[in-house]
Design a protein around this motif. Structure first.
Motif, PDB file in Angstrom:
ATOM      1  N   UNK A 256       0.818  -1.189   0.056  1.00  0.00           N
ATOM      2  CA  UNK A 256       0.038   0.069  -0.013  1.00  0.00           C
ATOM      3  C   UNK A 256       1.006   1.223  -0.074  1.00  0.00           C
ATOM      4  N   UNK A 257       0.266   2.402  -0.300  1.00  0.00           N
ATOM      5  CA  UNK A 257       0.955   3.676  -0.309  1.00  0.00           C
ATOM      6  C   UNK A 257       0.949   4.484   1.033  1.00  0.00           C
ATOM      7  N   UNK A 258       0.093   3.510   2.012  1.00  0.00           N
ATOM      8  CA  UNK A 258      -0.149   3.996   3.178  1.00  0.00           C
ATOM      9  C   UNK A 258       0.868   3.605   4.066  1.00  0.00           C
ATOM     10  N   UNK A 267      -3.831  -5.493  11.683  1.00  0.00           N
ATOM     11  CA  UNK A 267      -4.629  -4.268  11.869  1.00  0.00           C
ATOM     12  C   UNK A 267      -4.365  -3.303  10.559  1.00  0.00           C
ATOM     13  N   UNK A 268      -3.352  -3.284  10.201  1.00  0.00           N
ATOM     14  CA  UNK A 268      -2.709  -2.440   9.102  1.00  0.00           C
ATOM     15  C   UNK A 268      -3.356  -2.860   7.924  1.00  0.00           C
ATOM     16  N   UNK A 269      -3.407  -4.368   7.594  1.00  0.00           N
ATOM     17  CA  UNK A 269      -3.797  -4.880   6.431  1.00  0.00           C
ATOM     18  C   UNK A 269      -5.281  -4.796   6.443  1.00  0.00           C
ATOM     19  N   UNK A 277      -6.920   1.054  -0.110  1.00  0.00           N
ATOM     20  CA  UNK A 277      -5.603   1.332  -0.099  1.00  0.00           C
ATOM     21  C   UNK A 277      -4.744   0.139  -0.494  1.00  0.00           C
ATOM     22  N   UNK A 278      -5.183  -0.849  -0.363  1.00  0.00           N
ATOM     23  CA  UNK A 278      -4.474  -2.189  -0.452  1.00  0.00           C
ATOM     24  C   UNK A 278      -4.043  -2.672  -1.968  1.00  0.00           C
TER      25      UNK A 278
END
Length: 384
Positions: A256-258, A267-269, A277-278
């Motif tokens: 992701x760009x995040x 949690x991020x995924x 954003x994935x």
């Protein structure tokens, strides 16, 4: 023994010891510590320069030999103690390769950073004292072979000490090698490093997951490798899971760009998926994260939305997990059957029931099914 014969013996002795020293240092650097020195130069130069194995080995060997020449000039140990003139060079070699596996900014071990100058200072003082006493100028009637062994044996002990005191941690060296190969885009080669060894850690697991993802083999081969850390090992956290010199942002940017921030990997995924954003590799990261945590229910809920479960291209570990889920749940939300996979799982259960001793059972199951998700699910325990 005449003066001329003693001079010839000294010349032969010095030449023989120098050859042994140069050969040891060069091959030690070239064959065993090349990846470590690559990392040291990368870290110290902040990535602006790169270590060349051949050139680096030659240059460092030459520098250490010149240190020996300097030690020989300030000392007068004589032929019987000639091996002591190699001590400063081997001490510096030990400090250079005695890297701290858990370093943050400076790779060198703090112990060697203060001990090395202290020992060098003591060595210089003793050398000058020894020279002023003229002890080394005492004539010796030892034959050449005797003198040679009296020097080569202590040198061999110093060589062994260098190997023992430098960083020889196998998992650490696997990480160095994998990161070096990742830097050159050699993902397939990186996946072969330490594949058959049981030793691993969270950081090495993270690197292998990344290499498998880049090779599009994450769901197919992940559990063929030694693994540690569960889903927490999916992505770097800057502490327990981190790169030594490979840019960690490359790993996160592949998903992701995040930026990840302080969130845990799952949690991020979930966040980047929820907010659109994935990138595509995030799907297998999520699915494998559930499998690493042995969360079959979470895996099944996710995989049925993302894959055609009847497709022959469904990754191997996903088929294994679905087969396991079907057999373990009394009221499964889906029933998965595959003729080959069902037969393999039946053989797996038969082998498990065959042995009553737990250690013997695990050993035999590992031999036959060590590369399956079934073995991971029933036998893998994360280290505390």
């Amino acid at each position: 023994m005449t003066y001329g014969m003693r001079t010839n013996n000294s010349t032969l002795l010095h030449s023989a010891c120098a050859i042994v020293f140069v050969l040891f240092v060069f091959f030690y650097l070239y064959s065993f510590q090349a990846d470590l020195l690559f990392m040291v130069q990368h870290v110290l130069s902040e990535g602006t320069t790169h270590y060349d194995t051949l050139i680096g080995s030659v240059v460092i060997t030459l520098i250490l030999y010149l240190v020996h020449v300097g030690a020989r000039r300030i000392s007068d140990f004589g032929d019987r103690l000639y091996w002591l003139t190699f001590f400063p060079s081997l001490l510096l070699l030990t400090a250079l390769t005695g890297v701290d596996s858990g370093f943050t900014s400076i790779p060198f071990n703090g112990f060697w950073l203060w001990l090395t100058p202290l020992l060098l200072g003591v060595y210089v003082c003793l050398s000058l004292l020894f020279k002023s006493m003229g002890s080394g100028r005492t004539a010796t009637n030892d034959i050449f072979v005797g003198l040679l062994w009296k020097n080569l044996l202590p040198m061999a002990c110093m060589f062994i000490a260098v190997c023992m005191c430098s960083n020889s941690n196998q998992t650490f060296h696997y990480r160095l090698r994998v990161e070096k190969l990742l830097s050159s885009g050699s993902y397939s080669a990186a996946l072969q490093v330490g594949k058959d060894a049981y030793d691993t850690d969270k950081s090495l697991t993270m690197l292998r997951i990344y290499a498998l993802s880049k090779s599009k083999l994450l769901g197919e081969e992940l559990f063929e490798y030694p693994l540690e850390g569960g889903s927490d090992a999916l992505l770097p956290d800057g502490k327990d899971v981190r790169c030594l010199f490979y840019p960690e942002e490359r790993i996160v940017k592949s998903l992701s760009i995040r930026k990840k921030g302080v969130m845990k990997p799952m949690g991020y995924l979930a966040y980047i998926e929820r907010n659109g954003l994935a990138m595509r590799p995030a799907t297998d990261y999520i699915l494998c994260g559930y499998l690493l945590d042995k969360n079959l229910d979470g895996f099944v809920n996710e995989v049925r939305r993302r894959y055609n479960l009847s497709s022959p291209s469904l990754p191997k570990h996903y088929r294994e997990a679905l087969t396991l889920y079907t057999h373990l749940r009394s009221n499964p939300i889906l029933v998965f059957h595959n003729e080959v996979m069902d037969a393999d799982y039946a053989d797996f259960q038969k082998l498990v029931r065959k042995y009553s001793n737990a250690e013997e059972r695990e050993s035999h199951v590992r031999d036959s099914y060590g590369g399956t998700y079934w073995f991971y699910y029933f036998y893998h325990k994360n280290k505390s």
